[in-house]
Every structure is written in structure tokens, then in C-alpha cells.
Design a protein around this motif. Sequence first.
Motif, PDB file in Angstrom:
ATOM      1  N   TYR A   1       0.917  -0.860   0.188  1.00 59.17           N
ATOM      2  CA  TYR A   1      -0.150  -0.174   0.041  1.00 59.17           C
ATOM      3  C   TYR A   1       1.093   1.055   0.295  1.00 59.17           C
ATOM      4  O   TYR A   1       0.724   2.239  -0.858  1.00 59.17           O
TER       5      TYR A   1
ATOM      6  N   ARG B   1      -5.049   8.025  -2.078  1.00 56.26           N
ATOM      7  CA  ARG B   1      -5.231   7.186  -0.890  1.00 56.26           C
ATOM      8  C   ARG B   1      -6.126   5.440  -2.213  1.00 56.26           C
ATOM      9  O   ARG B   1      -5.928   4.880  -0.905  1.00 56.26           O
TER      10      ARG B   1
ATOM     11  N   GLU C   1      -5.889   2.139  -2.842  1.00 58.56           N
ATOM     12  CA  GLU C   1      -6.574   1.104  -1.776  1.00 58.56           C
ATOM     13  C   GLU C   1      -6.874   0.347  -2.967  1.00 58.56           C
ATOM     14  O   GLU C   1      -7.088  -1.480  -3.264  1.00 58.56           O
TER      15      GLU C   1
ATOM     16  N   GLN D   1      -5.630  -3.762  -3.973  1.00 62.70           N
ATOM     17  CA  GLN D   1      -6.721  -4.481  -3.917  1.00 62.70           C
ATOM     18  C   GLN D   1      -6.799  -5.427  -5.088  1.00 62.70           C
ATOM     19  O   GLN D   1      -6.865  -6.909  -5.315  1.00 62.70           O
TER      20      GLN D   1
END
Length: 196
Positions: free
Chosen positions: A31, A42, A46, A50
Motif C-alpha cells: 500500500y 489513497r 487502495e 485490492q
Amino acid sequence: MSLPVMGSAGAVEARERAMRALYDDHVNDLYNYVLRLLGGDRHRAEDVVQESLLRCWRTQSMIDGQPLRPWLFRVARNLVIDEYRLRMARPQEVDGTAWLDELLAKRDDLDVLLSSMILRDAFKSLSSKHREVLYETYYTGRSTREVALVLGIPVGTAKSRLYHAVRALRMALGVVETPDQAVDAGAPALWHTPAA
């Protein structure tokens, strides 16, 4: 029907446990890496993390003990690059009013003429000493030291005249100077609002 949470007692398959271990070991570093690549976005970071983990789940053997960290980081990097390329290749979206924005943003000859007339009138309202220091500084592009030599005045006087000339020109143009914009906090503040 509730699905078992990864790593919970209901997740009995070795593949799920391996995925949970991979997640626990690498998700924070992955991350942070993606976040740096995306300049601090951000939400996109993410999404990329993912998608990287999902691709790992779909394509990689989790049980054979093969190190997956390099593969994960490479996939995440490639996803960021692909997204960037897609954005650059895609034409700009138009909502039907872009022509109006372009028209308003484009300066035409009339704008230039009006601006020059306003500036000329404001310039004429200044004292001759202020006009000459502004002319020598901004029109000819001289430094304050060179202006002082040309005008035969001390450098400090040239700086002072330039400071006061700019402030007088701003007032003549009706530019409002707030306390935050005041150059010298000790000098009396000049707040000028144009007449309505």
C-alpha cells in the motif's frame, strides 16, 4: 448465508490461510509503495492493492512456498502504469459547455486594448518619479541597482520609490490590498475599494 472471514476458524483451506498470511505480511508495504507511485491518492492506492491481491488469488499458487512479494509489487506497478496510459490516451470529456470556457478564457484584441487603456490611465495618475522608476524596472527590465545608476539616485531610494510606485499603481487600478498582502507590516495599511 454468511461467508467465512479470511483467517477465521471457518477458513479451513490452506489456500485461504496462505492468502491471509500474504495479506498480513505484505499489504502495508504494498500500500505504501503504491501510494508513493500515485502521489498520495489513497483511494486509488487502495483499489490498486485490492486488484493486485485479487490477481494473486486468481493466478498464483499460494501453497508451494514461492515468494510472491516481488510478483505483487510488479503487478501493482504495472496496474499504476496501465491506468496512467489509459488516462493519457483517452480524449478529454466534454460536457457541451467547453466552448464557452474557451471563449471566456481566450483574450482577444478588445481585452488587450481595454487593459492597456486602464493601465495607461492609472500610470498617468502617478507622480513622475514613480512613473520613471516603474518604466525603468518593468518596461526595460532593469534591476533596482541598474535603475539607481540610470536615474542617478541611491539604490535604497530606487527600492523605496519602486515599492511606493507599485502600491500607488495598485490603488489607482482599484486593487484591494488586504493586511495579508501588505509588504511592510509597520507601514500604514492601504485598503482601497473601487467606487461602485
